[in-house]
Design an enzyme around this catalytic site. Structure first.
Site, PDB file in Angstrom:
ATOM      1  N   SER A 142       2.321   6.220  -7.173  1.00  0.00           N
ATOM      2  CA  SER A 142       3.698   6.433  -6.760  1.00  0.00           C
ATOM      3  C   SER A 142       4.005   7.921  -6.683  1.00  0.00           C
ATOM      4  O   SER A 142       3.365   8.646  -5.929  1.00  0.00           O
ATOM      5  CB  SER A 142       4.625   5.695  -7.718  1.00  0.00           C
ATOM      6  OG  SER A 142       5.920   5.562  -7.200  1.00  0.00           O
ATOM      7  N   ASP A 164       4.059  -3.437  -0.656  1.00  0.00           N
ATOM      8  CA  ASP A 164       4.543  -2.295  -1.429  1.00  0.00           C
ATOM      9  C   ASP A 164       5.347  -1.384  -0.510  1.00  0.00           C
ATOM     10  O   ASP A 164       4.830  -0.401   0.027  1.00  0.00           O
ATOM     11  CB  ASP A 164       3.372  -1.547  -2.056  1.00  0.00           C
ATOM     12  CG  ASP A 164       3.821  -0.337  -2.862  1.00  0.00           C
ATOM     13  OD1 ASP A 164       5.024  -0.236  -3.160  1.00  0.00           O
ATOM     14  OD2 ASP A 164       2.969   0.513  -3.192  1.00  0.00           O
ATOM     15  N   HIS A 213       3.668  -2.831  -6.027  1.00  0.00           N
ATOM     16  CA  HIS A 213       3.572  -1.405  -6.337  1.00  0.00           C
ATOM     17  C   HIS A 213       2.774  -1.204  -7.619  1.00  0.00           C
ATOM     18  O   HIS A 213       3.151  -1.698  -8.677  1.00  0.00           O
ATOM     19  CB  HIS A 213       4.979  -0.835  -6.501  1.00  0.00           C
ATOM     20  CG  HIS A 213       5.046   0.652  -6.503  1.00  0.00           C
ATOM     21  ND1 HIS A 213       4.507   1.433  -5.512  1.00  0.00           N
ATOM     22  CD2 HIS A 213       5.614   1.523  -7.384  1.00  0.00           C
ATOM     23  CE1 HIS A 213       4.737   2.702  -5.765  1.00  0.00           C
ATOM     24  NE2 HIS A 213       5.405   2.787  -6.907  1.00  0.00           N
TER      25      HIS A 213
END
Length: 649
Positions: free
Chosen positions: A177, A332, A359
């Protein structure tokens, strides 16, 4: 962008499971329980886990943790993997928290060390975890995410590493991320010591995903993400986890907050750093104040593009020639389209993995399988692949590591099929583009269908209650939760739908669908959402993918700043144009990439909406919902281009 991107904890800080996250942090060993394995000396003499400040060019102190291999010998030199995060490199336990961590580690019969850290250390690599400036125990303040100052910090952290007596001068960067974007930007820092990076579940173009896909602001994510970051920057674990009452009370008795650096002065330094964070900008407010998603943000005056891998940092990353391991999930947010754009744009060697993941990779999201299907590959196997990638490029033998062949290709999973395939090009060579037209009677017709008259159209009054639910592909970026779309049959009653006749053979869709809709609206702006769905013979409607576009941002920009998988919209105020009420405007909408098998007897459905109440901003923000007319006659024949192939019976 929000995730716990510390080593090995790609999906632990879920706002709904903050207490479980705290326990996971303790068990993972991102804090060092007194007397635990991190406190023991390695043969080289230092403690296995050390925490300290590294001073930047402007005097700002950045907090780092270093984990050495347990068997690091005197004069031994090892490669180093860096994790840079704005979510806290580690958390400090209370005395009770240490006991809990030690007990859970004993019951699990393994030491309280993060399993990813342990895997890297066992493979002969050191791990450095970094609190980026303006976050965690680091000083400074934040004027935007991945600011120019932060990117410059990455280079100086690399300089510090290669100057250490235990470093073999080969450095890699990894992260999930936010940390995935940071890992990619290490390649832009201009340091030859950076030999490999792994941007995992990251956003090549953070504007297109997750901020404002198609120009429609993802308010659900941005507001929650900004509030959580503000809580963490203030040192409030409950605000960060968005928990109250008993859960908050328990959390505060397990951890005290961000881990300070070593030494008696560490807690005092942490308090000073937290006060410095009071000057951090308000993420949600800054994005809302920007005229358009790609315009400059206050207070920095810089655009997101200027610091993004896709755009402002693209040339620097390409010059680095640093090989990459890229990992993204079909559901995601829009990370897959970003990965495909990166693959087409950057010449760097890239090993791209596109899996059935939410994710962070902890959940299997194939919508044709039960919700509790174990993730594939497992998190342990994902870690092994990651460690093996860096072992090839950061090995102790520099000559051998330099000679490591770099590869370029995409390995992807096909949903409702369960198979993984490998391709060197995208879309795969066996896939062809097929155009389907919106037809009479809510049909989705092949190219062979007769052309309807110019007056052919369908009317739709936007239903502002339409939603994709609270566990959709955009919500997973709030911390890595599962993605679950219920049967869409009921929800589609709120939308305008078009469906094919049942397929006589199995069909595979692999690639990026693109819809071209000619729509007349009663308003001068709007949010247009398009969904692609599978309708089974039993009538169940399964979500496949989606795309969105704001009406004012419909202009196609040329040239595009990178090789996008579909026509590129600038999403800037300079290109914004209001819709002309009553006139037929052309909307070219990029859907998120997919790879899915549809069975014989199934039908393919295209659904059109003007709102997603669970996730995206309402456009227009006030007044009655727009009335739309969707045109399907010449010369305004709405259609969708789908990459697909017929499969043998």
């Amino acid at each position: 962008m929000r995730s716990d991107d510390r080593p090995g904890r790609g999906v632990t800080v879920w706002r709904r499971y903050a207490l479980a996250a705290v326990l996971a942090v303790l068990v993972a060993g991102t804090v060092c329980p007194g007397g635990g394995p991190g406190s023991r000396a390695v043969p080289a003499g230092q403690r296995r886990n050390e925490s300290r400040y590294v001073v930047m060019r402007d005097g700002v102190r950045l907090a780092i943790d270093v984990w050495y291999p347990a068997d690091l010998a005197p004069r031994q030199r090892v490669g180093t993997v860096v994790y840079a995060t704005r979510y806290g490199r580690a958390f400090a336990p209370t005395r009770f928290g240490r006991l809990v961590g030690a007990l859970v580690a004993f019951l699990r019969r393994r030491p309280a060390v993060d399993q990813q850290v342990e895997a890297f250390n066992r493979s002969g690599m050191a791990v450095v975890a970094l609190d980026v400036r303006g976050s965690g125990a680091s000083f400074g303040h934040r004027e935007m995410e991945w600011s120019p100052a932060e990117i410059a910090d990455y280079g100086q952290v690399v300089d510090w590493i290669v100057a250490q007596p235990w470093s073999n001068r080969r450095v890699g960067a990894a992260g999930v991320s936010y940390g995935g974007n940071a890992a990619e930007l290490f390649a832009a820092a201009g340091r030859s010591a950076v030999k490999a990076v792994a941007p995992l579940f990251s956003d090549f173009d953070p504007v297109a995903s997750p901020t404002a896909p198609g120009g429609v602001l993802n308010t659900g994510f941005i507001e929650a993400w900004g509030a959580a970051n503000a809580g963490l920057d203030a040192g409030d674990i409950c605000r960060f986890g968005r928990i109250t009452g008993l859960k908050c009370w328990l959390a505060r008795r397990i951890i005290t907050g961000i881990k300070p650096v070593d030494g008696d002065s560490g807690p005092a330094w942490l308090r000073q750093a937290t006060r410095a964070h009071e000057a951090n900008y308000d993420i949600y407010r800054a994005i809302r104040l920007a005229a358009s998603p790609r315009d400059p943000l206050p207070p920095s005056g810089l655009s997101v593009d200027s610091v993004s891998p896709c755009c402002g940092q693209r040339r620097a990353i390409a010059r680095s020639d640093v090989p990459m391991l890229v990992r993204v999930g079909w559901f995601d947010a829009g990370t897959v389209n970003g990965a495909l754009a990166r693959f087409a744009t950057l010449p760097n060697a890239q090993e791209v993995e596109i899996g059935p993941w939410s994710h962070g990779g902890a959940h299997h999201i194939d919508p044709f399988l039960p919700d509790d299907t174990p993730t594939e590959p497992s998190m342990a196997e994902q870690t092994r692949t990651l460690v093996a990638f860096f072992a090839r490029h950061l090995g102790a033998d520099s000559a051998e590591a330099a000679a490591t062949p770099s590869t370029r290709g995409i390995r992807y999973y096909t949903m409702n099929d369960g198979r993984w395939r490998v391709t060197s090009s995208w879309p795969p060579a066996e896939v062809a583009l097929h155009r389907w037209y919106l037809g009479a009677g809510h049909a989705l017709d092949s190219v062979a269908a007769p052309t309807p008259p110019e007056s052919a159209e369908d009317q739709y009054d936007v239903d502002e209650a339409a939603t994709t639910g609270d566990a959709n592909r955009w919500a997973t970026q709030e911390g890595g939760g599962d993605v679950v779309y219920p049967d869409r049959g009921t929800e589609d009653a709120r939308l305008l739908t078009y469906a094919t006749v049942p397929f006589t053979h199995d069909v595979e869709i692999t690639g990026v669908p693109v819809a071209t809709l000619f729509i007349s609206s009663s308003a001068t702006d709007g949010a247009f959402h398009v969904y692609l769905e599978d309708v089974s013979p039993t009538g169940r409607v399964t979500y496949l993918t989606e795309g969105s576009l704001r009406g004012r941002d419909r202009r196609i920009a040329s040239p595009a700043p990178y090789h996008a998988p579909a026509p590129f919209h600038s999403l800037s105020s300079a290109d914004a144009r209001p819709l002309t009420p009553g006139a037929a405007d052309s909307l070219v909408i990029e859907l998120q990439a997919t790879s899915v098998r549809l069975r014989a007897g199934d039908r393919l459905r295209l659904s059109i909406a003007g709102a997603d109440a669970s996730t995206f901003e309402r456009i227009p923000s006030s007044g009655p919902p727009p009335r739309l007319r969707v045109h399907r006659g010449a010369p305004y024949r709405s259609s969708i281009l789908i990459p697909m192939r017929l499969l043998p019976p």
